[in-house]
Write a protein that holds these residues in place. Sequence first.
Motif, PDB file in Angstrom:
ATOM      1  N   ASP A 272       0.815  -1.212   0.000  1.00 53.26           N
ATOM      2  CA  ASP A 272       0.000   0.000   0.000  1.00 53.26           C
ATOM      3  C   ASP A 272       0.850   1.265   0.000  1.00 53.26           C
ATOM      4  N   ILE A 273       2.134   1.136   0.327  1.00 45.46           N
ATOM      5  CA  ILE A 273       3.017   2.299   0.338  1.00 45.46           C
ATOM      6  C   ILE A 273       3.123   2.908  -1.051  1.00 45.46           C
ATOM      7  N   ARG A 274       2.908   2.093  -2.101  1.00 44.50           N
ATOM      8  CA  ARG A 274       3.026   2.600  -3.473  1.00 44.50           C
ATOM      9  C   ARG A 274       1.961   3.654  -3.792  1.00 44.50           C
ATOM     10  N   PHE A 275       0.883   3.736  -3.005  1.00 43.01           N
ATOM     11  CA  PHE A 275      -0.171   4.724  -3.250  1.00 43.01           C
ATOM     12  C   PHE A 275       0.141   6.089  -2.655  1.00 43.01           C
ATOM     13  N   GLY A 276       1.282   6.203  -1.955  1.00 44.94           N
ATOM     14  CA  GLY A 276       1.633   7.482  -1.363  1.00 44.94           C
ATOM     15  C   GLY A 276       0.914   7.716  -0.051  1.00 44.94           C
ATOM     16  N   ASN A 277       0.796   8.998   0.328  1.00 46.14           N
ATOM     17  CA  ASN A 277       0.234   9.325   1.643  1.00 46.14           C
ATOM     18  C   ASN A 277      -1.094  10.076   1.552  1.00 46.14           C
ATOM     19  N   TYR A 278      -1.717  10.117   0.361  1.00 48.61           N
ATOM     20  CA  TYR A 278      -2.992  10.829   0.255  1.00 48.61           C
ATOM     21  C   TYR A 278      -3.936  10.086  -0.676  1.00 48.61           C
ATOM     22  N   ASP A 279      -5.170   9.902  -0.223  1.00 48.32           N
ATOM     23  CA  ASP A 279      -6.220   9.260  -1.007  1.00 48.32           C
ATOM     24  C   ASP A 279      -7.058  10.357  -1.667  1.00 48.32           C
ATOM     25  N   PHE A 280      -6.782  10.631  -2.947  1.00 51.67           N
ATOM     26  CA  PHE A 280      -7.462  11.719  -3.649  1.00 51.67           C
ATOM     27  C   PHE A 280      -8.931  11.396  -3.916  1.00 51.67           C
ATOM     28  N   ASP A 281      -9.270  10.153  -4.105  1.00 52.14           N
ATOM     29  CA  ASP A 281     -10.662   9.790  -4.373  1.00 52.14           C
ATOM     30  C   ASP A 281     -11.564  10.121  -3.191  1.00 52.14           C
ATOM     31  N   ASN A 282     -11.059   9.917  -1.980  1.00 50.63           N
ATOM     32  CA  ASN A 282     -11.859  10.162  -0.778  1.00 50.63           C
ATOM     33  C   ASN A 282     -11.414  11.408  -0.014  1.00 50.63           C
ATOM     34  N   ASP A 283     -10.442  12.146  -0.589  1.00 52.86           N
ATOM     35  CA  ASP A 283      -9.969  13.404  -0.011  1.00 52.86           C
ATOM     36  C   ASP A 283      -9.584  13.233   1.464  1.00 52.86           C
ATOM     37  N   ARG A 284      -8.607  12.341   1.691  1.00 55.97           N
ATOM     38  CA  ARG A 284      -8.171  12.105   3.062  1.00 55.97           C
ATOM     39  C   ARG A 284      -6.728  11.628   3.061  1.00 55.97           C
ATOM     40  N   PHE A 285      -6.098  11.816   4.212  1.00 55.00           N
ATOM     41  CA  PHE A 285      -4.729  11.327   4.371  1.00 55.00           C
ATOM     42  C   PHE A 285      -4.735   9.807   4.526  1.00 55.00           C
ATOM     43  N   MET A 286      -3.663   9.167   4.096  1.00 58.32           N
ATOM     44  CA  MET A 286      -3.513   7.723   4.234  1.00 58.32           C
ATOM     45  C   MET A 286      -2.428   7.427   5.264  1.00 58.32           C
ATOM     46  N   LYS A 287      -2.761   6.559   6.193  1.00 54.10           N
ATOM     47  CA  LYS A 287      -1.801   6.123   7.201  1.00 54.10           C
ATOM     48  C   LYS A 287      -1.324   4.716   6.860  1.00 54.10           C
ATOM     49  N   HIS A 288      -0.035   4.529   6.926  1.00 52.13           N
ATOM     50  CA  HIS A 288       0.552   3.218   6.654  1.00 52.13           C
ATOM     51  C   HIS A 288       1.087   2.638   7.960  1.00 52.13           C
ATOM     52  N   SER A 289       0.644   1.445   8.269  1.00 54.59           N
ATOM     53  CA  SER A 289       1.077   0.768   9.487  1.00 54.59           C
ATOM     54  C   SER A 289       1.510  -0.639   9.127  1.00 54.59           C
ATOM     55  N   LEU A 290       2.785  -0.900   9.290  1.00 51.01           N
ATOM     56  CA  LEU A 290       3.352  -2.206   8.938  1.00 51.01           C
ATOM     57  C   LEU A 290       3.763  -2.925  10.218  1.00 51.01           C
ATOM     58  N   SER A 291       2.943  -3.873  10.615  1.00 55.51           N
ATOM     59  CA  SER A 291       3.278  -4.713  11.751  1.00 55.51           C
ATOM     60  C   SER A 291       3.276  -6.167  11.290  1.00 55.51           C
ATOM     61  N   ASP A 292       3.523  -7.066  12.198  1.00 55.82           N
ATOM     62  CA  ASP A 292       3.513  -8.499  11.905  1.00 55.82           C
ATOM     63  C   ASP A 292       4.552  -8.891  10.860  1.00 55.82           C
ATOM     64  N   ILE A 293       5.592  -8.098  10.703  1.00 58.94           N
ATOM     65  CA  ILE A 293       6.729  -8.518   9.883  1.00 58.94           C
ATOM     66  C   ILE A 293       7.616  -9.410  10.752  1.00 58.94           C
ATOM     67  N   PHE A 294       8.001 -10.541  10.207  1.00 57.05           N
ATOM     68  CA  PHE A 294       8.727 -11.515  11.015  1.00 57.05           C
ATOM     69  C   PHE A 294       9.772 -12.207  10.155  1.00 57.05           C
ATOM     70  N   ALA A 295      10.941 -12.440  10.726  1.00 57.19           N
ATOM     71  CA  ALA A 295      12.007 -13.152  10.016  1.00 57.19           C
ATOM     72  C   ALA A 295      12.788 -14.007  10.999  1.00 57.19           C
ATOM     73  N   LYS A 296      13.052 -15.242  10.586  1.00 51.82           N
ATOM     74  CA  LYS A 296      13.862 -16.152  11.402  1.00 51.82           C
ATOM     75  C   LYS A 296      14.622 -17.078  10.465  1.00 51.82           C
ATOM     76  N   ALA A 297      15.924 -17.184  10.670  1.00 48.61           N
ATOM     77  CA  ALA A 297      16.737 -18.079   9.847  1.00 48.61           C
ATOM     78  C   ALA A 297      17.905 -18.568  10.689  1.00 48.61           C
ATOM     79  N   PHE A 298      18.224 -19.850  10.570  1.00 45.83           N
ATOM     80  CA  PHE A 298      19.385 -20.368  11.275  1.00 45.83           C
ATOM     81  C   PHE A 298      19.856 -21.672  10.645  1.00 45.83           C
TER      82      PHE A 298
END
Length: 456
Positions: free
Chosen positions: A139-165
Motif C-alpha cells: 500500500d506504500i506505493r499509493f503514497g500518503n494521500y487518497d485523492f478519491d476520498n480526499d483524506r490522508f492515508m496512514k501506513h502501518s506495517l506490523s507483523d513482519i517476522f524473520a527467522k533463519a538459522f
Amino acid sequence: MKRLIYFIALTMTLFVSRHGYAQEHTVLMLDELPQAYSLNPAKAPLTGGYMIVPGLAGISAGFENSGFCFNDAFQKGANDSLYFDFDRLSKKMSNYNLTTMNLDVPILGAGFTTGKNFITIDVTNKTRMNIVIPASILDIRFGNYDFDNDRFMKHSLSDIFAKAFNYFEYAVGYSRDVNDKIRVGGKTKLLLGNFALRSKDLYLSIDTRKDGLHYALDIHTRGNISLSAPLEIETDKDGYVDDAEWDSDNMKISSFKNAGFAADLGMTMKLNEQVTLGVSVLDLGFIRWKNTTNTFVSNNDFSFTGVDVSGSVKDDPNTKVTSSYWTQLEDSLSQFTNVKFKNKAFTTALSANILTSVTYKPYKWLQAGGVVSGLILDKRLYTRVSASATLRARNWLGYVLSFSMDPGLALSMGQGLALTAPGFQFYVVTDRMPLNTLYARSEQVRVGFNFFIGRR
C-alpha cells in the motif's frame, strides 16, 4: 467407519486455517523409506536395520510461498524484459504471506531392531528460514494521500517476522509397541548452532497530518533484530550504530556455545487390520545463541516538518558551513533510522510441526492415505492437507501419488519412487510435479540412497 470419517473431519476443522505452508507429506506415505521415521518416530520399523553414509545419504530441499509465486510478481514487457507488477502481486498476496526455505543434509544415520525396540541415530545439518510479510506493505506505493476520498492515508506495517538459522542436529530415536494396536516413539535431539537471525516486534508507521499551513510526517519505528554472526560494530558517542562490517578475522564459529535441545513425539494406532491413525509433534525445542551475538534495537518517534531551503543548497567547504539543504535532510532522516547495539545472548525456538495421518490398506499392493499438518510460527498456525495413493510391487518397488492443498486452494501433485534391491535402496520424492519454480508456490524434493542390514 463412521467414527473414522468423524475423526478426519474434526481433525481438519481444528487444524485448517487460512494460511498454508510446505511440508513433506509424500515421504510419510512410503513406508519403505527410513526417512518416513523422521516425520513420525512411532512408524513401524523396517525388518532388520538401515544405514546412510555421507555423499550418498541424499538431501532434502524445499521452499514455499503461501501468497504468490514468481510469475505473480514479474511480468514480461517489451523485448522480453521483466518488470515488477505491483497491482497483480497485490491481488495474489494473502493478508500474511509466509515464505519458508529448508535444507537438510544428512551426515550419518542408522537404525536397528533389538527385541521389541527400534533405535535410530542420526546426524544432520539443517538450515531453516521463515519470513512473514503482510500484504499491506504494497500500500506504500499509493503514497500518503487518497485523492478519491480526499483524506490522508496512514501506513502501518506490523507483523513482519524473520527467522533463519543453520545448525547440526544429533538425534537418538526410540520406538516400541505398547500393545497390538498402539505404538509410541520419540526422539531427543542435541542442537549446535552455526548462524542465526531473528526479528522481534518489528513495526513501522507513517502518518501524515496538517500542522497549520504546513504538513508533517509522523514516523514511528520499533523492534529488534538479533544475529549470531561475526560482525564488527562501531557506535557513535550516543551509542547508535555508526558502521557494521563482516569480521573476516573472526570467522571461527563455536557451535558448542550455541547449544539447544529438541524432541519429537509420535504415536500410531490401528483401528483394525486395514486402517491406521498417526499423530506426531516435531521440533519441540530451542537454541540458545551465545557466540558472536549482536542485537540491533530501534525505538524512534520522529516528526518530519521539512527543512529550511532559504539558505545554501550546498555546504561551503571554505567556511565549513554544514547547514545546506542536503545536510539538514540527512540529519532529519537519520533521526528515525537510529539503531542501538547490544551484545547479549538470545534464544530462538524451532518451528514446531504437528502432523496427523490416516492410512487405509485394503490390499497388500494398495494403500490410500491422508495427512493434515500444521506449522506453529510467530503465534500463527499454517496448515496443509494432502491425499495419496501408494502402490507396491512385492518388496522391490514402491510408488506414491499425492495431491496437496493449502487453504488458499493452491493444488499441487507429488510423486515418490523407492527402488529396493538386496542391501540398498534408491529413492526420489517430490511434493510438486512438474518442477517449475516460475509458477510454483512450493517445491520439496528429497533424493538419496539407503543401505540395509539383515533385510532380504
